[in-house]
Design an enzyme around this catalytic site. Structure first.
Site, PDB file in Angstrom:
ATOM      1  N   HIS A 106       0.849  -1.206   0.000  1.00 48.52           N
ATOM      2  CA  HIS A 106       0.000   0.000   0.000  1.00 48.52           C
ATOM      3  C   HIS A 106       0.875   1.243   0.000  1.00 48.52           C
ATOM      4  CE1 HIS A 106      -3.633   2.318   0.665  1.00 48.52           C
ATOM      5  NE2 HIS A 106      -3.000   2.996   1.619  1.00 48.52           N
ATOM      6  N   GLU A 437     -31.553  -6.440   8.783  1.00 50.94           N
ATOM      7  CA  GLU A 437     -32.341  -7.676   8.832  1.00 50.94           C
ATOM      8  C   GLU A 437     -32.253  -8.475   7.530  1.00 50.94           C
ATOM      9  OE1 GLU A 437     -34.859  -9.119  10.894  1.00 50.94           O
ATOM     10  OE2 GLU A 437     -34.589  -7.839  12.650  1.00 50.94           O
ATOM     11  N   ARG A 621     -24.841 -10.018  14.394  1.00 51.66           N
ATOM     12  CA  ARG A 621     -25.142  -9.172  13.236  1.00 51.66           C
ATOM     13  C   ARG A 621     -24.118  -8.035  13.231  1.00 51.66           C
ATOM     14  NH1 ARG A 621     -30.977  -7.517  13.432  1.00 51.66           N
ATOM     15  NH2 ARG A 621     -31.400  -9.628  12.694  1.00 51.66           N
TER      16      ARG A 621
END
Length: 663
Positions: A106, A437, A621
């Site tokens: 990088h 969701e 999640r």
């Protein structure tokens, strides 16, 4: 035996990387590169041509992460995978093909200047040092452990081209030192310090626009960052374009307003601080390279002339934003944020106005009380009138998914589909609130907008009707996008903060988790932990989330067009039990604590008894926010404990107001 490598490479640095591998005795099994873009000036060496000279197989797939390419690379059995200025992220399945490691080179001193165009950005920001970093690749861009670095000094006269040359030499030196040691297994990685990390998005030609109100030194840095072979910094002279290729900053501006010509030979322009001498430039995209003095003659510039285009002389029209569901949690916070500057007119509809009362006196805020399923003529008219549409109306509480699945479908899908079709009809940009969701029971460690599978449970688990309604709308919008609809999908991950919902909503079970927990504390009832509260979520402060959404609405240089963007805080992961425990800790220390009953303890309950038979939960999640970082330069910064404190304080004060009303 020589170590075997598969290489992803482009640009001069790609050529340097390949030559370094060959020099270190690596066997290069295959190279993946990009076909040159005819719209881009290719001032750099060709990886494909270098491979052809050395007889190395070379490919340029559109998607290197496709399972077919992953399978082919896996069969090559590489010891290492290297990426040298390759422009696509490599996914976990591909990285796993490397037996000994996957490494990227990088062009900055990580963890600073992650992301795109670091050599340009360090010049824009006036840095005095940069460098190159060899680091292990992980799913998140430029975030893996650092293997080696080499520093590069930046002089005050460096341009993007000269700095690129320095970085090319530094890369060659770094790789010649590290590749032999890497082959011997003598190098390891050091984790990056995330507190020092910064991330920058891609630059576009439009980013070269000169703002004369800025200091001259800042404009000088911009000009040298984007001068040839890049598109250049530019300004308007009347209705014409002036591209500035070379300039110098000087002290003093003779007290002139920014953009005023102080002299024509040399061509010197007043800035917000100091002045800028234009040494060379050109008229329009196809003009000749001319000195500053000749440019002044060509444009007819004299002392006192103003470098302002005709559009700047006209008052700018505010962007008209239509927010349906403006009284909701996101809608009211977003309206408040957009009204803080003078670039937006907000038009909103909702069935109530309690959360937006503080905004209704604002001159740029226009509200009507109404129902999206009834007031369709008003909605169609305002979609036609406005520039950006946000249909935020939805039933978004889990108990309603099992209790009223058809109502969820009718409102969340059918009514919003009408709005999407109006946006198609009138060619308006829609920013649609998808949801975390939609990822359902995805098993990825973090959910990626572009690669994660969207997995839900069986039909008899009605809990998923919200998820699939949103997902289907995502797919419909995406399909319309292929036909020209301007859109962005954003996926909030458990946003929290003041005005999240109401304690009354929690009393009937129709609220978010934290509101339910606070209600138990307020009423002195046991905190109910569904299935023990082991489920983990990543909680996001609404202020962080709204800032990301405001940047999506701004859509600088169209960076968000056709994109899906997760907006969540992966660092604020906690289980529901941990959320409850932190709430309890802050509740006990709150100044209003004495007004409420004693804590009644935690009680574990089974999910079906709480939500009904149609419920099904997920264990975690967590969002990937690479898109948000790279597209809009957004990283959340508010810690979970602070968010919990603000949310708790809001609801405790609401509870006190309820008590006062009952007296």
């Amino acid at each position: 035996m020589s170590p075997k490598a598969v290489v992803f490479a482009y640009h001069d640095i790609g050529c340097v990387g390949l030559q370094a591998l060959l020099g270190a005795g690596y066997e290069i099994a295959a190279v993946f590169t990009h076909a040159d873009d005819p719209k881009e000036k290719t001032f750099f060496g060709s990886v494909a041509q270098l491979c052809a000279r050395h007889g190395i197989p070379v490919h340029a797939p559109e998607d290197p992460n496709h399972p077919l390419w992953v399978e082919r690379i896996d069969k090559l059995a590489p010891d290492f995978i290297f990426s040298f200025y390759y422009r696509q992220l490599l996914g976990d399945p591909l990285l796993a093909c490397a037996k000994k490691g996957a490494l990227n080179l990088h062009g900055s001193l990580l963890p600073r200047y992650r992301g795109r165009a670091p050599a340009n950005w360090v010049l824009v920001n006036g840095e005095s040092e940069t460098g190159v970093t060899l680091h292990q690749m992980v799913k998140r861009a430029d975030a893996g452990p650092i293997v080696a670095q080499q520093r590069v000094s930046i002089s005050s006269t460096d341009t993007a081209l000269t700095l690129h040359g320095k970085l090319r030499e530094a890369a060659a030196d770094l790789l010649s030192e590290t590749l032999p040691l890497l082959a011997l297994g003598q190098l390891s990685g050091t984790p990056q310090d995330e507190t020092r990390a910064s991330c920058f998005g891609r630059r576009t030609p439009a980013d070269g626009l000169i703002d004369w109100s800025l200091p001259a030194t800042q404009l000088y840095n911009l000009i040298r960052a984007v001068t040839q072979p890049y598109p250049g910094a530019f300004c308007a002279v009347g209705e014409n374009k002036l591209i500035v290729w070379a300039a110098s900053a000087e002290a003093g501006n003779n007290g002139e307003a920014p953009g005023t010509v102080i002299s024509h030979d040399p061509l010197r322009i007043a800035c917000g601080e100091g002045s800028l001498v234009i040494n060379a430039g050109q008229r329009g995209d196809n003009g000749l390279y001319l000195s500053g003095a000749q440019l002044a003659r060509e444009f007819g510039l004299v002392e006192g002339s103003q470098l302002l285009d005709t559009e700047k002389r006209r008052p700018a029209r505010r962007t008209r934003v239509l927010i349906l569901g403006v009284n909701g949690f996101i809608g009211n916070h977003l309206s408040e944020r957009l009204l803080q500057d003078d670039r937006y007119d907000i038009y909103g509809m909702d069935i109530g106005s309690d959360a937006i009362e503080r905004l209704r006196t604002k001159p740029n805020f226009h509200f009507i009380e109404g129902d999206i399923s009834i007031h369709t003529e008003w909605i169609e008219y305002h979609i036609k009138k406005c520039d950006v549409v946000l249909p935020l109306v939805a039933i978004a509480t889990p108990i309603e998914y099992t209790r009223n699945p058809l109502r969820v479908f009718e409102l969340d899908f059918e009514e919003n589909l009408k709005i999407v079709r109006y946006c198609v009809k009138y060619n308006k940009r829609v920013i649609f609130p998808s949801t975390s969701e939609v990822y359902g029971m995805c098993q990825d460690a973090s959910f990626n907008e572009d690669t994660s599978n969207l997995i839900v449970g069986p039909i008899n688990k009605q809990r998923w009707i919200y998820s699939v309604s949103k997902q289907l709308l995502d797919r419909v919008i995406w399909a319309y996008g292929q036909k020209g609809l301007q859109f962005t999908l954003f996926r909030p991950f458990n946003w929290m903060g003041p005005r999240l919902d109401r304690l009354d909503s929690a009393r009937i079970g129709s609220s978010r988790a934290i509101t339910q927990l606070i209600l138990h504390l307020v009423e002195g009832t046991p905190i109910r932990l569904v299935d023990g509260g082991a489920q983990k979520r990543c909680f996001t402060d609404v202020a962080d989330g709204i800032e990301a959404l405001a940047r999506i609405i701004e859509n600088r240089d169209g960076c968000c067009n056709g994109q899906i963007i997760n907006i969540g805080n992966p660092d604020n992961e906690a289980s529901i039990r941990q959320l409850g425990e932190e709430l309890l800790r802050q509740f006990e220390a709150h100044p209003l604590r004495g007004n409420f009953p004693p804590f009644a303890g935690f009680r574990e309950v089974e999910s079906q008894s709480f939500y009904g038979k149609g419920y099904q939960d997920v264990s975690h999640r967590k969002p990937s926010i690479d898109n948000a970082r790279q597209l809009i330069g957004w990283t959340p910064g508010i810690e979970l404990s602070e968010t919990i404190g603000k949310t708790l304080d809001f609801f405790l004060r609401e509870a006190m107001a309820e008590k006062a009303d009952m007296r």
